[in-house]
Design an enzyme around this catalytic site. Structure first.
Site, mmCIF file in Angstrom:
data_model
loop_
_atom_site.group_PDB
_atom_site.id
_atom_site.type_symbol
_atom_site.label_atom_id
_atom_site.label_comp_id
_atom_site.label_asym_id
_atom_site.label_seq_id
_atom_site.Cartn_x
_atom_site.Cartn_y
_atom_site.Cartn_z
ATOM 1 N N GLU A 72 13.972 -8.288 -0.611
ATOM 2 C CA GLU A 72 13.589 -7.379 0.543
ATOM 3 C C GLU A 72 14.230 -6.210 0.472
ATOM 4 O O GLU A 72 13.679 -5.007 0.582
ATOM 5 C CB GLU A 72 14.032 -8.018 1.809
ATOM 6 C CG GLU A 72 13.461 -9.553 2.156
ATOM 7 C CD GLU A 72 14.221 -10.581 1.698
ATOM 8 O OE1 GLU A 72 14.418 -11.545 2.494
ATOM 9 O OE2 GLU A 72 14.918 -10.422 0.729
ATOM 10 N N SER B 37 19.296 -44.108 -34.508
ATOM 11 C CA SER B 37 18.396 -43.543 -33.676
ATOM 12 C C SER B 37 17.751 -42.353 -33.856
ATOM 13 O O SER B 37 17.031 -41.787 -33.123
ATOM 14 C CB SER B 37 18.882 -43.475 -32.296
ATOM 15 O OG SER B 37 20.274 -42.712 -32.431
ATOM 16 N N HIS C 150 18.791 -8.412 -2.949
ATOM 17 C CA HIS C 150 17.956 -9.113 -2.727
ATOM 18 C C HIS C 150 16.291 -8.486 -2.741
ATOM 19 O O HIS C 150 16.173 -7.430 -2.599
ATOM 20 C CB HIS C 150 17.970 -9.909 -1.449
ATOM 21 C CG HIS C 150 19.379 -10.737 -1.447
ATOM 22 N ND1 HIS C 150 19.667 -11.755 -0.513
ATOM 23 C CD2 HIS C 150 20.560 -10.955 -2.577
ATOM 24 C CE1 HIS C 150 20.941 -12.323 -0.636
ATOM 25 N NE2 HIS C 150 21.277 -11.704 -2.028
#
Length: 352
Positions: A65, A181, A63
């Site tokens: 930190e 379309s 992580h």
């Protein structure tokens, strides 16, 4: 001994604001898709100088930190201020809790922006305060909330972030009365759609669109090549996917949701660690997502064309009188050749 600190955001110094914006920049290096938040961390000394930086690189990696701390020798983090975009986690998953890593490193102060809404991962600020570390929260919260919006919506609502997309003419038609379309919009808009597909964890259509159009639901480049990131294909409805359908050749296995209960569909996708869904079906399924209040972003491609007729881009969305109209806030308008890509969200919150 519990630290004596305020639980509300204090006025931030210019150095802390600069560090938080740097942490946001670092966080953007992480993967935008998947179940994990993009988080950045900056470690400052007593003079406000950057000592180390880190960010989260994805599942199973350190992580933010811990990544920042890894650049320092033992003892060098003592007394430093950790500036983090998200509250440090407080649980054991594929990696250990960041709150414990900060305590063990001797960090002297923690400043974070947004509280972790996770049922199991939240609570880091309490652990830090219990260890006597001053904690401040809410720094640049609006900026960080916007940056992390998809992940935060998914974490708070326990369902994927939902983007509903459609293309229409200026008079709101998705097709001519004979059903044609292709193509309402030009090449630039269609390529933009592929880029949006690649930016989501999953792409979802109903069985009606599947049977009518036989789409591949891949994300492709200008030359027709597959892009590196591909959304997981999802088909919703009670009818079976026919053998030989192009969707069965998708790089990811097809998820068939044999139900019309969209809330149940989203709950299942969330359990599969899908955190963002691109809804690209026709008017029926788009209208049902809107009617049930399950849309977080609207992405509308608007072509300067008029066709008239009855093939509207949306059907019944549960509005019977103008007072019940879904009021949206436009957040982006992007010219794409002759077309416009319009992004909007509900005025009162993250979903319809």
């Amino acid at each position: 001994m519990e630290a004596s600190v305020s639980t509300t955001a204090a006025p931030a110094s210019a150095q802390l604001q600069h560090a938080m914006r740097r942490a946001l920049t670092l966080a953007a290096n992480g993967p935008a898709r998947g179940p994990h938040a993009r988080v950045g961390c900056v470690l400052l000394d007593a003079h406000g100088e950057v000592v180390a930086e880190g960010w989260h690189r994805g599942a199973g990696t350190a992580h933010a930190e811990v990544d920042a701390l890894s650049h320092l020798a033992p003892g060098e983090a003592a007394g430093l201020t950790a500036v983090v975009t998200l509250e440090p986690c407080n649980h054991w998953g594929r990696t250990g809790p960041c709150s414990e890593a900060l305590v063990e490193a001797g960090i002297g102060r923690v400043v974070f922006s947004v509280e972790d809404p996770g049922e199991h991962s939240g609570g880091g600020k309490e652990r830090l305060r219990d260890a006597g570390i001053p904690v401040e929260e809410g720094l640049l919260a609006d900026e960080v909330e916007e940056f992390m919006r998809r992940w935060l919506v998914a974490a708070r609502l326990q369902r994927p972030f939902v983007t509903v997309k459609w293309a229409s003419t200026l008079d709101g038609r998705a097709a001519a009365d004979d059903g044609t379309s292709q193509w309402i919009t030009g090449a630039a808009a269609r390529q933009h759609v592929h880029e949006q597909r690649a930016a989501h964890d999953a792409i979802l259509v109903g069985t009606g669109t599947l049977l009518a159009d036989d789409p591949s639901l891949t994300a492709r480049g200008d030359g027709g090549e597959l892009l590196a990131d591909q959304p997981v294909p999802v088909v919703v409805g009670e009818r079976a996917v026919p053998e030989g359908s192009r969707i069965l050749q998708h790089p990811h296995p097809l998820i068939e949701e044999r139900t019309r209960d969209l809330s149940a569909v989203l709950a299942d996708l969330f359990a599969r660690e899908i955190r963002s869904v691109f809804v690209e079906g026709g008017p029926t399924i788009a209208s049902e997502f809107i009617r049930r209040g399950l849309v977080d972003d609207y992405l509308i491609y608007l072509a300067p064309t008029l066709v008239g007729g009855s093939r509207l881009a949306l059907g019944d969305i549960g509005v019977e009188t103008l007072d019940e109209a879904r009021r949206l806030r436009v957040t982006a308008v992007t010219p794409l050749g002759d077309d416009l890509a319009i992004v909007a969200r509900n005025q009162s919150g993250s979903s319809s």
